[in-house]
Scaffold this active site. Structure first.
Site, PDB file in Angstrom:
ATOM      1  N   HIS A 131       0.833  -1.200   0.000  1.00  0.00           N
ATOM      2  CA  HIS A 131       0.000   0.000   0.000  1.00  0.00           C
ATOM      3  C   HIS A 131       0.870   1.254   0.000  1.00  0.00           C
ATOM      4  CE1 HIS A 131      -3.410  -2.613   1.150  1.00  0.00           C
ATOM      5  NE2 HIS A 131      -4.153  -1.643   0.654  1.00  0.00           N
ATOM      6  N   LYS A 135      -0.727   5.049   4.385  1.00  0.00           N
ATOM      7  CA  LYS A 135      -1.627   4.146   5.105  1.00  0.00           C
ATOM      8  C   LYS A 135      -1.136   3.958   6.528  1.00  0.00           C
ATOM      9  CE  LYS A 135      -4.113  -0.220   4.694  1.00  0.00           C
ATOM     10  NZ  LYS A 135      -5.404   0.464   4.907  1.00  0.00           N
TER      11      LYS A 135
END
Length: 235
Positions: A131, A135
């Protein structure tokens, strides 16, 4: 449909654009704590905020009998409390670790493969998620859902852990890299070969569309739901 967006970051902006194009009205765009006044009487709340505030955001909405679609991860140790609040207030709550249609099909494929592979102990299982660096939680909620799907179908494992698979703990590698929207892989590796299933998101639009579909579906319902109810058990 009147939608209140609680958590107006990148996802909130995308949901706003797509919902408006679909003919829905966004009546609130909040980064502060929701109240009955600032929510502006919506039909449904879509909540994409931060783990630290998600519980209270959802609680306020459900206590005011406003159904909630929640995509915030990293707070699930209190999810059971929220589900009780939804029932007590005859409201509706739907949590999704990922609202993408493709990811929810991937969840189903993951469980099917886990069931097929459960008797082949020569294959070691490992998960990986990648990700964007913004995040805040690791592993991702999607990776946890994948791990739970494997654990449910394979008696070898009783829990998941960060990093490498070890004994009865299924491992998840969590990698943070530039602006990656989300890539999830499940590996079955033996001494002679490897089986891999993988889902790659190209952008966040799929998450937003799925959240809006869930919001449309939940109107008029009460109880606790998942995307399985929306996509595979339509009522």
């Amino acid at each position: 449909m009147k939608i209140a967006l609680v958590g107006y970051g990148k996802m909130g902006h995308i949901i706003d654009q797509i919902a408006t194009k679909k003919g829905h009205e966004v009546v609130a765009r909040l980064n502060e704590t929701p109240t009955l006044e600032n929510l502006n009487n919506p039909d449904v709340v879509i909540e994409f905020s931060n783990p630290e505030v998600a519980f209270n955001n959802i609680k306020v909405c459900l206590e005011n009998k406003i159904p909630v679609i929640c995509g915030t991860t990293g707070w699930l140790d209190r999810k059971a409390e929220i589900e009780e609040i939804a029932v007590e207030n005859n409201s509706a709550f739907l949590y999704g670790s990922n609202f993408s249609l493709g990811v929810n099909l991937f969840f189903a494929l993951n469980e099917k493969l886990a069931n097929l592979m459960k008797d082949f102990s020569e294959y070691n299982i490992q998960l990986e998620e990648i990700h964007h660096t913004h995040k805040k939680d690791a592993p991702s909620g999607t990776a946890i859902s994948l791990a739970e799907g494997i654990i449910k179908n394979n008696e070898r494992f009783d829990a998941w852990k960060l990093e490498e698979t070890l004994n009865e703990e299924l491992g998840i590698f969590a990698i943070r890299q530039d602006e990656v929207p989300g890539t999830h892989s499940v590996y079955y590796k033996s001494e002679v070969d490897e089986i891999e299933i993988k889902h790659t998101a190209f952008n966040r639009n799929g998450f937003a569309v799925g959240a809006i579909i869930a919001a449309e579906w939940i109107i008029g319902k009460s109880g606790n739901f998942t995307m399985n109810d929306v996509l595979f058990n339509k009522q």
